[in-house]
Scaffold this active site. Structure first.
Site, PDB file in Angstrom:
ATOM      1  N   MET A   1      77.680 122.828 145.235  1.00 41.91           N
ATOM      2  CA  MET A   1      77.581 123.254 143.834  1.00 41.91           C
ATOM      3  C   MET A   1      78.844 124.031 143.439  1.00 41.91           C
ATOM      4  O   MET A   1      78.837 124.775 142.465  1.00 41.91           O
ATOM      5  CB  MET A   1      76.324 124.096 143.632  1.00 41.91           C
ATOM      6  CG  MET A   1      75.060 123.292 143.923  1.00 41.91           C
ATOM      7  SD  MET A   1      73.611 123.869 143.057  1.00 41.91           S
ATOM      8  CE  MET A   1      73.416 125.471 143.776  1.00 41.91           C
TER       9      MET A   1
ATOM     10  N   ALA B   1      82.094 126.748 143.506  1.00 43.40           N
ATOM     11  CA  ALA B   1      82.398 128.142 143.875  1.00 43.40           C
ATOM     12  C   ALA B   1      82.651 128.156 145.387  1.00 43.40           C
ATOM     13  O   ALA B   1      81.993 128.858 146.152  1.00 43.40           O
ATOM     14  CB  ALA B   1      81.275 129.095 143.487  1.00 43.40           C
ATOM     15  N   LEU B   2      83.617 127.341 145.768  1.00 46.05           N
ATOM     16  CA  LEU B   2      83.809 127.019 147.183  1.00 46.05           C
ATOM     17  C   LEU B   2      84.312 128.205 147.994  1.00 46.05           C
ATOM     18  O   LEU B   2      85.098 129.016 147.516  1.00 46.05           O
ATOM     19  CB  LEU B   2      84.798 125.852 147.309  1.00 46.05           C
ATOM     20  CG  LEU B   2      84.360 124.554 146.626  1.00 46.05           C
ATOM     21  CD1 LEU B   2      85.440 123.483 146.788  1.00 46.05           C
ATOM     22  CD2 LEU B   2      83.024 124.053 147.159  1.00 46.05           C
ATOM     23  N   HIS B   3      83.835 128.268 149.230  1.00 51.29           N
ATOM     24  CA  HIS B   3      84.280 129.291 150.184  1.00 51.29           C
ATOM     25  C   HIS B   3      84.504 128.598 151.526  1.00 51.29           C
ATOM     26  O   HIS B   3      84.315 127.373 151.645  1.00 51.29           O
ATOM     27  CB  HIS B   3      83.246 130.414 150.272  1.00 51.29           C
ATOM     28  CG  HIS B   3      81.841 129.941 150.482  1.00 51.29           C
ATOM     29  ND1 HIS B   3      81.423 129.332 151.636  1.00 51.29           N
ATOM     30  CD2 HIS B   3      80.760 129.946 149.659  1.00 51.29           C
ATOM     31  CE1 HIS B   3      80.153 129.012 151.544  1.00 51.29           C
ATOM     32  NE2 HIS B   3      79.717 129.360 150.342  1.00 51.29           N
TER      33      HIS B   3
ATOM     34  N   HIS C   1      81.899 126.125 152.935  1.00 49.35           N
ATOM     35  CA  HIS C   1      81.994 124.748 152.423  1.00 49.35           C
ATOM     36  C   HIS C   1      83.132 123.998 153.125  1.00 49.35           C
ATOM     37  O   HIS C   1      82.997 122.835 153.489  1.00 49.35           O
ATOM     38  CB  HIS C   1      82.287 124.755 150.918  1.00 49.35           C
ATOM     39  CG  HIS C   1      81.189 125.319 150.067  1.00 49.35           C
ATOM     40  ND1 HIS C   1      81.358 126.440 149.292  1.00 49.35           N
ATOM     41  CD2 HIS C   1      79.906 124.904 149.852  1.00 49.35           C
ATOM     42  CE1 HIS C   1      80.244 126.694 148.631  1.00 49.35           C
ATOM     43  NE2 HIS C   1      79.343 125.781 148.954  1.00 49.35           N
TER      44      HIS C   1
ATOM     45  N   GLU D   1      73.455 124.819 157.898  1.00 50.93           N
ATOM     46  CA  GLU D   1      72.221 125.467 158.378  1.00 50.93           C
ATOM     47  C   GLU D   1      71.953 126.758 157.610  1.00 50.93           C
ATOM     48  O   GLU D   1      70.884 127.344 157.739  1.00 50.93           O
ATOM     49  CB  GLU D   1      72.340 125.749 159.885  1.00 50.93           C
ATOM     50  CG  GLU D   1      72.274 124.482 160.706  1.00 50.93           C
ATOM     51  CD  GLU D   1      72.338 124.732 162.203  1.00 50.93           C
ATOM     52  OE1 GLU D   1      72.624 125.880 162.613  1.00 50.93           O
ATOM     53  OE2 GLU D   1      72.104 123.773 162.962  1.00 50.93           O
TER      54      GLU D   1
ATOM     55  N   ASP E   1      71.293 126.829 154.661  1.00 53.84           N
ATOM     56  CA  ASP E   1      70.099 126.410 153.910  1.00 53.84           C
ATOM     57  C   ASP E   1      69.283 125.517 154.841  1.00 53.84           C
ATOM     58  O   ASP E   1      69.192 124.301 154.641  1.00 53.84           O
ATOM     59  CB  ASP E   1      70.522 125.664 152.645  1.00 53.84           C
ATOM     60  CG  ASP E   1      71.421 126.515 151.771  1.00 53.84           C
ATOM     61  OD1 ASP E   1      70.900 127.369 151.050  1.00 53.84           O
ATOM     62  OD2 ASP E   1      72.657 126.375 151.840  1.00 53.84           O
TER      63      ASP E   1
ATOM     64  N   SER F   1      78.126 131.265 147.716  1.00 62.89           N
ATOM     65  CA  SER F   1      78.725 131.342 146.370  1.00 62.89           C
ATOM     66  C   SER F   1      78.148 132.534 145.617  1.00 62.89           C
ATOM     67  O   SER F   1      78.826 133.142 144.790  1.00 62.89           O
ATOM     68  CB  SER F   1      78.431 130.063 145.591  1.00 62.89           C
ATOM     69  OG  SER F   1      78.898 128.960 146.322  1.00 62.89           O
TER      70      SER F   1
END
Ligand code: AMP
Length: 281
Positions: free
Chosen positions: A30, A32-34, A37, A150, A152, A188
């Site tokens: 979704m 708002a990459l970090h 991701h 993992e 989520d 995010s």
């Protein structure tokens, strides 16, 4: 760096590659990459001929309109991050109307009860939304391998179940939780925390680790009480749940069995921002 906004364009691009039997790795996000991701992206790039990342804030998986409204969005900065990481990644960033037309609703899924635990209990309709978007994206991208964090964990199990039930030819691959040095799971939603809250939120993983240790010598119920008590010492936190569940079925652990693998799952509010984390026990 190729960024696609329309289904037709990415389908036409991928079709000849799929015909040549190239493997397609897919990382749905979704935005708002970090670095969490990017760790998924890294694995996909290593394991596939082609890697696609989708960036789409999926409205049907939000049960709370304020959470949807405030979810961080910045496509330009996301594209720059991916470009700096690896220029070969294909980005698919469709609009909501492109995916849903005029009908922003979910399909109803039966995930054999996985959807009734934890996140499913506290976020009604969330997993129908997740199932709906993942199925649509899988139909567009037709990946060989799809990568889910993992972080989520319940979502990962739900997607595996959907693929099995709908009979889609995709391998769903789980990837470990990527954490800040402080132990805080990258998310995010951390972007919305004040500096102080972000520091305080490091307590979450500390308590999970203490809970893991406690569980070695105690029952699930006693461990649950222990963790709840630990959170209650921190007034800035509002614990929504801490559950110990079996990894596969996500059913609560009533009596420990050596043959089963368990995880501790937590959802907690700080500054009205809901954070989740989990730990293998
Ligand atoms: P999101 O953009 O939050 O929907 O996440 C997109 C994918 O990245 C999901 O499969 C998440 O589980 C995964 N992800 C998010 N945060 C992390 C993290 N800290 N470590 C590993 N994977 C993550």
């Amino acid at each position: 760096m190729l960024v696609f906004n329309e289904r037709k364009a990415i389908v036409s691009f991928l079709e000849p590659l799929i015909a040549q039997k190239k493997t397609i790795g897919f990382v749905p996000t979704m935005g708002a990459l970090h670095d969490g991701h990017l760790s998924l992206l890294d694995k996909s790039l290593k394991e596939n001929d082609v890697t696609v990342m989708s960036i789409f804030v999926n409205p049907t998986q939000f049960n709370n309109p304020e959470d949807l409204e405030k979810y961080p969005r910045n496509l330009e900065s996301d594209v720059s991050k991916v470009e700096a990481f690896n220029k070969n990644v294909l980005i698919f960033a469709p609009s909501v109307s492109h995916i849903y037309k005029n009908n922003v609703t979910s399909e109803n899924f039966d995930f054999d009860g996985l959807e009734n635990q934890m996140e499913g209990k506290y976020r009604p309709g969330h997993f129908d939304g997740v199932g709906t978007i993942v199925k649509r994206l899988f139909e567009i991208i037709r990946p060989t391998n799809a990568y889910f964090g993992e972080k989520d964990f319940q979502q990962l199990q739900i997607v595996k179940k959907m693929v099995e039930k709908v009979n889609l030819p995709v391998n769903v691959i789980g990837c470990p939780i990527f954490r800040e040095k402080s132990g805080l799971a990258m998310s995010s939603r951390n972007e919305r925390l004040s500096k102080e809250a972000k520091e305080k939120a490091t307590i979450i993983f500390k308590i999970l680790k203490a809970g893991k240790k406690y569980f070695e010598e105690h029952s699930a119920l006693a461990t649950q009480s222990f963790v709840e008590k630990e959170f209650s010492k921190h007034q800035d936190f509002k614990l929504e749940y801490f559950d110990i569940a079996e990894e596969k079925t996500l059913l609560p652990c009533i009596r420990k069995s050596k043959k089963k693998k368990y995880r501790g799952f937590v959802a907690v509010f700080i500054e009205d921002i809901r954070l989740i984390d989990n730990i293998g026990l």
